[in-house]
Design a protein around this motif. Sequence first.
Motif, short mmCIF file in Angstrom:
data_model
loop_
_atom_site.label_atom_id
_atom_site.label_comp_id
_atom_site.label_asym_id
_atom_site.label_seq_id
_atom_site.Cartn_x
_atom_site.Cartn_y
_atom_site.Cartn_z
N GLY A 122 0.81 -1.23 0.00
CA GLY A 122 0.00 0.00 0.00
C GLY A 122 0.83 1.26 0.00
N GLY A 123 2.13 1.12 -0.27
CA GLY A 123 3.02 2.29 -0.28
C GLY A 123 2.99 3.00 -1.63
N PHE A 124 3.64 4.15 -1.68
CA PHE A 124 3.66 4.97 -2.88
C PHE A 124 5.07 5.13 -3.42
CE2 PHE A 124 0.31 6.51 -0.06
CZ PHE A 124 -0.80 6.44 -0.88
N LEU A 125 5.20 5.05 -4.72
CA LEU A 125 6.47 5.40 -5.35
C LEU A 125 6.33 6.82 -5.91
CD1 LEU A 125 9.29 4.30 -6.44
CD2 LEU A 125 8.12 4.37 -8.64
N VAL A 126 7.30 7.65 -5.57
CA VAL A 126 7.25 9.06 -5.98
C VAL A 126 8.56 9.44 -6.65
CG1 VAL A 126 7.10 11.42 -5.12
CG2 VAL A 126 5.71 9.65 -4.07
N ARG A 127 8.45 10.14 -7.77
CA ARG A 127 9.65 10.69 -8.41
C ARG A 127 9.63 12.19 -8.17
NH1 ARG A 127 12.91 8.79 -12.41
NH2 ARG A 127 11.49 7.08 -12.90
N ARG A 128 10.69 12.72 -7.57
CA ARG A 128 10.69 14.15 -7.27
C ARG A 128 11.36 14.92 -8.41
NH1 ARG A 128 14.66 11.88 -3.62
NH2 ARG A 128 16.73 12.51 -4.29
N LEU A 129 11.32 16.25 -8.33
CA LEU A 129 11.91 17.09 -9.38
C LEU A 129 13.40 17.24 -9.20
CD1 LEU A 129 9.32 20.01 -9.49
CD2 LEU A 129 9.58 18.20 -11.18
N SER A 130 13.87 17.08 -7.97
CA SER A 130 15.30 17.30 -7.71
C SER A 130 16.06 16.01 -7.95
CB SER A 130 15.49 17.78 -6.28
OG SER A 130 15.09 16.78 -5.37
N GLY A 131 17.38 16.13 -7.96
CA GLY A 131 18.21 14.98 -8.26
C GLY A 131 18.57 14.18 -7.02
N GLY A 132 19.55 13.29 -7.20
CA GLY A 132 20.05 12.53 -6.07
C GLY A 132 19.42 11.17 -5.96
N GLY A 133 19.50 10.58 -4.76
CA GLY A 133 19.17 9.17 -4.57
C GLY A 133 17.82 8.92 -3.93
N ALA A 134 17.54 7.64 -3.73
CA ALA A 134 16.24 7.21 -3.20
C ALA A 134 16.21 7.32 -1.68
CB ALA A 134 15.98 5.77 -3.62
N VAL A 135 15.06 7.77 -1.15
CA VAL A 135 14.88 7.83 0.30
C VAL A 135 13.52 7.27 0.67
CG1 VAL A 135 16.40 9.76 0.89
CG2 VAL A 135 14.10 10.24 0.05
N PHE A 136 13.40 6.79 1.91
CA PHE A 136 12.14 6.27 2.41
C PHE A 136 11.51 7.30 3.34
CE2 PHE A 136 9.86 3.93 5.80
CZ PHE A 136 8.84 3.39 5.03
N HIS A 137 10.20 7.54 3.16
CA HIS A 137 9.48 8.46 4.04
C HIS A 137 8.35 7.71 4.74
CE1 HIS A 137 10.20 12.38 1.46
NE2 HIS A 137 11.32 11.76 1.77
N ASP A 138 8.17 7.97 6.02
CA ASP A 138 6.93 7.57 6.68
C ASP A 138 6.61 8.63 7.72
OD1 ASP A 138 8.60 7.10 8.84
OD2 ASP A 138 8.43 4.92 8.77
N MET A 139 5.67 8.34 8.61
CA MET A 139 5.22 9.38 9.53
C MET A 139 6.25 9.66 10.63
SD MET A 139 2.60 10.42 8.08
CE MET A 139 1.79 11.46 9.30
#
Lengths: 124, 336
Positions: B66-83
């Motif tokens: 049930g998670g989301f994959l998001v591509r941001r506008l800025s560069g760099g690497g992958a990070v995990f976000h939660d609350m």
Amino acid sequence: MSLLFSKSHEWVNMIDDTTAQVGLTDYAQAELGGLVFVNLPEEGDDVVSGEPFADVESVKAVSDVFSPVTGKVAEINEELLDAPEKINEAPYDAWFVKVEGITDKVELIDEAAYKAYVSTLSEE
Amino acid sequence: MINKLQWLATDNTYPYQNLAMEEYLTMNVGPGECIMYLWQNRHTVVIGKNQNCWKECKVNSLEKDGGFLVRRLSGGGAVFHDMGNLNFTFCLQHDDYNVEKQQSVILRAVQMLGIHGERTGRNDITVDGRKFSGNAFLRVGDQCYHHGTIMLNANTEDMSRYLNVDKKKLESKGVASVKSRVANLIEFKPDITVPMMQDVLVKAFQEVYGLPAEELSENSLPADEISALTDKFSSWDWKYGRKIPFDYEMADRFDWGDIQMQFHVNGGIIKEINVFSDAMDQEVICLFKDALTGQPYSEKDMTSVIMNTEIPADGPPTDIVLSMKKDIANLIQREI
């Protein structure tokens, strides 16, 4: 070859009246820092002067690259896709695209005028 | 010269809308203004603009959870976000932009909580040499943002589960992530909470710039523009369809023979596929190959075309065909 420059730091090498190669200036590459990725348009895409046509990712930021001319992309420099660092190493050899059928340009200045312009920009 | 400070903390946790707000604020910030936007994404992996999502993230398990994959506008690497993670964005124009000053807001804020943070050369902010804040940057003409994570109490198990991708067989262009040792600030301040962090950030923001900051109301932003940007960030084209070509190989051995499939993918679509198999039924293998070509590189689409491939009546017995289909579908499911 004699290059022309835009104030948004792209260089233009006019091959004939309506065909040119476009790249990023030495000042621009130095400001951006080490480049890790470049997005180029595709052959056949239209580019519009003053509008973004590519973007580059460096260790500092993702930044748009603006087209100094209006025309159609005749060729892209695929080498840059695998080796974006070539833009840092030799910015005036590292052309991004060849544009043909050029109908419009942004204000372009010669090398001496560009150098004078760059020297007025504040150090950041 | 910055002469106007504004801040906004949203309750929304739907990641695509948060990125839409961030883009809207950035594209509309005026000269002399600095906006600090604070936001949280629920259960999300955020990748850099020029990354291959399949290489950087276990897309399939993330989405199954049930998670989301998001591509941001800025560069760099992958990070995990939660609350357990709070994000900040400084939106300003290029003339007002100063990464060091913006980072001092973060450093000053954590200092107010008794934590000594330090900048590193890799755009990170660390405590005891471990990263708690990864930063990235965008410039579009005069408009800029500097954003980053602040790990308060993020689930590091989920983080390594989604981000530790063992895909030696995946050859891709694009920007690769760099692994870092991370730290949650709760280790250094056991009673830390998101509201507490927001509070010190707003205080530090005003202190560093020496100006009072006005709270911006989310309702004052144009809902239609935010919603159009939300659609962009959640679209298949933006998330998966970026033109970052890659090759991936998957192989396994089954009762009916072995199979090796080499995919060439661009723009999220399978452009070419080579299939090698010692199975008796080569014509069936060919039919699978034809069915997969041109499909989106997604588990759902690929397994469904395999399961629905029509096999002529003079082909192998239906039970063999069915086990071939199931085995190949499982292999795809496992590998993506």
